[in-house]
Design a protein around this motif. Structure first.
Motif, mmCIF file in Angstrom:
data_model
loop_
_atom_site.group_PDB
_atom_site.id
_atom_site.type_symbol
_atom_site.label_atom_id
_atom_site.label_comp_id
_atom_site.label_asym_id
_atom_site.label_seq_id
_atom_site.Cartn_x
_atom_site.Cartn_y
_atom_site.Cartn_z
ATOM 1 N N VAL A 130 45.277 44.983 52.875
ATOM 2 C CA VAL A 130 44.780 46.384 53.342
ATOM 3 C C VAL A 130 44.758 47.116 52.262
ATOM 4 O O VAL A 130 44.049 48.059 51.953
ATOM 5 N N GLN A 131 45.834 47.167 51.390
ATOM 6 C CA GLN A 131 46.242 48.125 50.254
ATOM 7 C C GLN A 131 45.052 48.222 49.365
ATOM 8 O O GLN A 131 44.649 49.352 48.773
ATOM 9 N N VAL A 132 44.379 47.156 48.925
ATOM 10 C CA VAL A 132 43.234 47.069 47.952
ATOM 11 C C VAL A 132 41.974 46.997 48.572
ATOM 12 O O VAL A 132 40.949 46.839 47.880
ATOM 13 N N GLY A 133 41.891 47.225 50.103
ATOM 14 C CA GLY A 133 40.703 47.323 50.714
ATOM 15 C C GLY A 133 39.828 46.062 50.978
ATOM 16 O O GLY A 133 38.436 46.001 50.967
ATOM 17 N N LEU A 134 40.468 44.839 51.254
ATOM 18 C CA LEU A 134 40.026 43.458 51.204
ATOM 19 C C LEU A 134 40.296 42.753 52.246
ATOM 20 O O LEU A 134 40.356 41.566 52.292
ATOM 21 N N ALA A 135 40.993 43.463 53.464
ATOM 22 C CA ALA A 135 41.486 42.800 54.617
ATOM 23 C C ALA A 135 40.430 42.003 55.092
ATOM 24 O O ALA A 135 40.634 40.841 55.748
ATOM 25 N N GLU A 136 39.046 42.392 55.251
ATOM 26 C CA GLU A 136 38.144 41.394 55.863
ATOM 27 C C GLU A 136 37.716 40.274 55.167
ATOM 28 O O GLU A 136 36.723 39.486 55.343
ATOM 29 N N ALA A 140 37.552 34.567 52.397
ATOM 30 C CA ALA A 140 36.385 34.402 51.409
ATOM 31 C C ALA A 140 36.914 33.651 50.056
ATOM 32 O O ALA A 140 38.224 33.557 49.820
ATOM 33 N N TYR A 141 35.998 33.038 49.215
ATOM 34 C CA TYR A 141 36.578 32.309 48.101
ATOM 35 C C TYR A 141 36.074 33.104 46.884
ATOM 36 O O TYR A 141 35.030 33.987 46.858
ATOM 37 N N PRO A 142 36.744 33.126 45.574
ATOM 38 C CA PRO A 142 36.242 33.791 44.695
ATOM 39 C C PRO A 142 34.685 33.690 44.102
ATOM 40 O O PRO A 142 34.191 34.683 43.644
ATOM 41 N N ARG A 143 34.010 32.575 44.420
ATOM 42 C CA ARG A 143 32.728 32.541 44.052
ATOM 43 C C ARG A 143 31.645 33.421 44.987
ATOM 44 O O ARG A 143 30.718 33.894 44.684
ATOM 45 N N GLU A 144 32.279 33.795 45.900
ATOM 46 C CA GLU A 144 31.464 34.854 46.971
ATOM 47 C C GLU A 144 31.618 36.257 46.661
ATOM 48 O O GLU A 144 31.494 37.072 47.467
ATOM 49 N N LEU A 145 32.678 36.703 45.668
ATOM 50 C CA LEU A 145 33.068 37.931 45.426
ATOM 51 C C LEU A 145 32.599 38.499 44.283
ATOM 52 O O LEU A 145 32.131 37.677 43.240
ATOM 53 N N SER A 146 32.257 40.066 44.279
ATOM 54 C CA SER A 146 31.804 40.629 42.940
ATOM 55 C C SER A 146 32.825 40.673 41.951
ATOM 56 O O SER A 146 34.186 40.411 42.184
ATOM 57 N N GLY A 147 32.562 41.125 40.582
ATOM 58 C CA GLY A 147 33.733 41.214 39.654
ATOM 59 C C GLY A 147 34.625 42.170 40.197
ATOM 60 O O GLY A 147 35.917 42.010 39.787
ATOM 61 N N GLY A 148 34.346 43.390 40.780
ATOM 62 C CA GLY A 148 35.217 44.498 41.347
ATOM 63 C C GLY A 148 36.324 43.855 42.381
ATOM 64 O O GLY A 148 37.351 44.232 42.150
ATOM 65 N N MET A 149 35.748 43.074 43.152
ATOM 66 C CA MET A 149 36.549 42.345 44.320
ATOM 67 C C MET A 149 37.447 41.342 43.927
ATOM 68 O O MET A 149 38.806 41.439 44.091
ATOM 69 N N LYS A 150 36.993 40.645 42.720
ATOM 70 C CA LYS A 150 37.842 39.759 42.098
ATOM 71 C C LYS A 150 39.040 40.542 41.591
ATOM 72 O O LYS A 150 40.311 39.844 41.738
ATOM 73 N N THR A 179 31.612 50.552 38.929
ATOM 74 C CA THR A 179 32.740 49.898 39.651
ATOM 75 C C THR A 179 33.949 50.271 38.949
ATOM 76 O O THR A 179 34.964 50.607 39.836
ATOM 77 N N ARG A 180 34.103 50.497 37.636
ATOM 78 C CA ARG A 180 35.266 50.807 37.021
ATOM 79 C C ARG A 180 35.513 52.405 37.670
ATOM 80 O O ARG A 180 37.032 52.335 37.627
ATOM 81 N N PHE A 181 34.892 53.253 37.725
ATOM 82 C CA PHE A 181 35.242 54.795 38.268
ATOM 83 C C PHE A 181 35.695 54.499 39.566
ATOM 84 O O PHE A 181 36.754 55.342 40.016
ATOM 85 N N ARG A 182 35.260 53.640 40.423
ATOM 86 C CA ARG A 182 35.906 53.340 41.940
ATOM 87 C C ARG A 182 37.142 52.755 41.919
ATOM 88 O O ARG A 182 38.128 53.214 42.485
ATOM 89 N N LEU A 183 37.446 51.853 41.042
ATOM 90 C CA LEU A 183 38.769 51.171 40.870
ATOM 91 C C LEU A 183 40.000 52.321 40.140
ATOM 92 O O LEU A 183 41.008 52.104 40.517
ATOM 93 N N ASN A 184 39.329 52.928 39.505
ATOM 94 C CA ASN A 184 40.271 53.990 38.772
ATOM 95 C C ASN A 184 40.823 54.794 39.930
ATOM 96 O O ASN A 184 41.977 55.005 39.866
ATOM 97 N N ASN A 185 39.772 55.399 40.946
ATOM 98 C CA ASN A 185 40.269 56.348 41.826
ATOM 99 C C ASN A 185 41.132 55.411 42.918
ATOM 100 O O ASN A 185 42.067 55.904 43.305
ATOM 101 N N ASP A 186 40.723 54.455 43.164
ATOM 102 C CA ASP A 186 41.556 53.479 44.111
ATOM 103 C C ASP A 186 43.023 53.205 43.513
ATOM 104 O O ASP A 186 43.875 53.255 44.478
ATOM 105 N N LEU A 187 43.092 53.028 42.354
ATOM 106 C CA LEU A 187 44.382 52.630 41.577
ATOM 107 C C LEU A 187 45.133 53.828 41.688
ATOM 108 O O LEU A 187 46.337 53.919 41.970
ATOM 109 N N LEU A 188 44.709 55.213 41.332
ATOM 110 C CA LEU A 188 45.382 56.246 41.633
ATOM 111 C C LEU A 188 46.067 56.691 42.955
ATOM 112 O O LEU A 188 47.061 56.914 43.110
#
Length: 268
Positions: A130-136, A140-150, A179-188
């Motif tokens: 939930v904290q990283v936005g991947l609850a749903e 899933a398996y890594p092959r099904e994920l984008s780089g940012g999701m991994k 993706t990097r900008f989005r993850l920067n914001n989420d990390l903050l």
């Protein structure tokens, strides 16, 4: 030498302390130091410098993954924690996910290694996803994920043990800019909500200034502290900061301080 983990009373407001820390590898290369560095509890600090200057080595010393050739490395811990590995979460440059395992099972790995009870582990995994936005995406398996999701899975795996200190070694370097900008914001957002101490390694001046309360500029190998900058901005820091004159000014100052570190590097 690596000091034993120090208690909150012994360490006060400091989460990480390096004193005269050096690292000399078996081939004779001095990769780091002597390095003196304090990181306060709850602080977000970026280590910035050229490739090979020892930034990642410093993280590995803090994590206890390697030992200093000389000097000391001390890490604080909460009451009841007796080992450094309980205090620290590590996010590597590559997600290093198990391709045969689901997202849930990849996040479970550190809890399995620490023999956490199954019910407790399941609850922690749900919370971390939930904290990283991947609850749903738990099944899933890594092959099904984008780089940012991994990378989010890797971050959840680091957070699932509820560490005091989060060490991040260029986690977003291979991602596209959006993706990097989005993850920067989420990390903050995570940093503000969870109140972790973060030590973040990056090659990007722009990323270091956007994320950090303090930017540590390191010299070329062997890496030492060249200069540091406190990034004083109103909190919470939001996307508009990227467009501000203050942000541009900090980036210019940090870039100027970084330039001498590259001057002596061949091919730089």
């Amino acid at each position: 030498m690596a000091d034993p983990a120090l208690s909150e009373t012994e360490f006060g407001s400091v989460a990480v302390r390096l004193r005269g820390a050096t690292k000399v590898y078996d081939n004779g290369v001095t990769a780091l130091g002597p390095l003196d560095l304090d990181v306060a509890r709850g602080e977000f600090v970026s280590l910035l410098g050229p490739s090979g200057c020892g930034k990642s080595t410093a993280l590995r010393l803090i994590a206890g993954l390697t030992t200093p050739s000389s000097g000391t490395v001390s890490v604080s811990h909460r009451a009841g924690q007796t080992e450094r590995r309980h205090s620290i979460g590590f996010v590597f440059q590559e997600p290093t996910l198990m391709p045969w395992a689901s997202v849930r099972e990849n996040v479970r790995l550190p809890l399995k290694l620490s023999h956490a009870p199954a019910g407790e582990a399941d609850a922690r995994i749900r919370e971390a996803l939930v904290q990283v936005g991947l609850a749903e995406f738990a099944d899933a398996y890594p092959r099904e994920l984008s780089g940012g999701m991994k990378m989010r899975v890797s971050l959840a795996r680091a957070l699932v043990t509820d560490p005091d200190i989060l060490l991040m070694d260029e986690p977003f370097a291979a991602l596209d800019e959006i993706t990097r900008f989005r993850l920067n914001n989420d990390l903050l957002t995570l940093w503000r909500d969870l109140k972790k101490t973060v030590v973040f390694v990056t090659h990007s001046v722009f990323e270091s200034v956007y994320l950090s309360q303090r930017v540590i500029v390191m010299t070329s190998r062997p890496g030492r502290v060249s200069s540091e900058f406190r990034i004083d901005t109103p909190e919470p820091r939001v996307e508009d900061f990227r467009m501000s004159a203050g942000y541009a000014g900090y980036c210019r100052e940090v870039s100027q301080a970084l330039s001498p570190s590259y001057a002596g590097l061949s091919g730089a």
